[in-house]
Design an enzyme around this catalytic site. Structure first.
Site: not given
Ligand code: 4NP
Length: 169
Positions: A16, A136, A18-20, A13
């Site tokens: 790294n 997200d 939340c989703r992945s 993602c």
């Molecule tokens: P992820 O979510 O891609 O599912 O881990 C996010 C985590 C952090 C951020 C964006 C999306 N950020 O902008 O810090």
């Protein structure tokens, strides 16, 4: 797929956190449940959260369904991952574009058009999710984290069927 070496899958993602990591834990669970010789890891295309544990909300909602994310740590996708993994799974279209940018770096770095890794969408084989991104949840509410878990469970079940049919051959 070899019966000796595990088939290696990398869930990717943006951050790294939340989703992945959620996809990693869920896919690993379903592969282990089916005793598949599959190794699962995760990474982010961005460097924002390198070394951090998954977002506390992701950990909390995952734990309620029996998935422990607490030992996972964020890392960034690298060109080397295209030689180390068999399959790289994107959570959404923007992830896919970012993955393809790093894939081009890998092709230049390793002087080859044929890298080990195939790239696909996490929801690729899930009939009910086909084409949908795993959205997200970072700036959203609890419902977004629950939806990530729901989608990861459906998508992982579908991938397990694909892996099972490959490992029989
Ligand atoms: P992820 O979510 O891609 O599912 O881990 C996010 C985590 C952090 C951020 C964006 C999306 N950020 O902008 O810090």
């Amino acid at each position: 797929m070899s019966s000796q070496q595990p088939y290696k899958v990398l869930c990717v993602c943006l951050g790294n956190i939340c989703r992945s990591p959620t996809a990693e834990a869920v896919l690993r669970h379903f592969c282990q449940q089916q005793q598949l010789n599959v190794h699962v890891d995760s990474a982010g295309t961005a460097a924002y959260h390198i070394g951090e544990a998954p977002d506390s909300r992701s950990q909390q909602y995952a734990k309620q369904r029996g998935y422990d994310l607490s030992n996972l740590r964020a890392r960034q996708l690298s060109p080397q991952d295209f030689q180390d993994f068999d399959l790289i799974l994107a959570m959404d279209e923007q992830n896919l574009k970012n993955i393809q940018r790093i894939e081009q770096q890998a092709q230049a770095q390793f002087s080859t058009q044929h890298l080990r890794a195939q790239v696909a969408m996490m929801t690729e084989h899930a009939q009910t999710l086909k084409g949908q991104p795993i959205a997200d949840p970072y700036y959203g509410s609890a419902a977004g984290f629950e939806q990530v878990l729901d989608q990861c469970e459906i998508a992982s079940r579908a991938w397990v069927l694909v892996f099972k049919s490959s490992q029989k051959q």
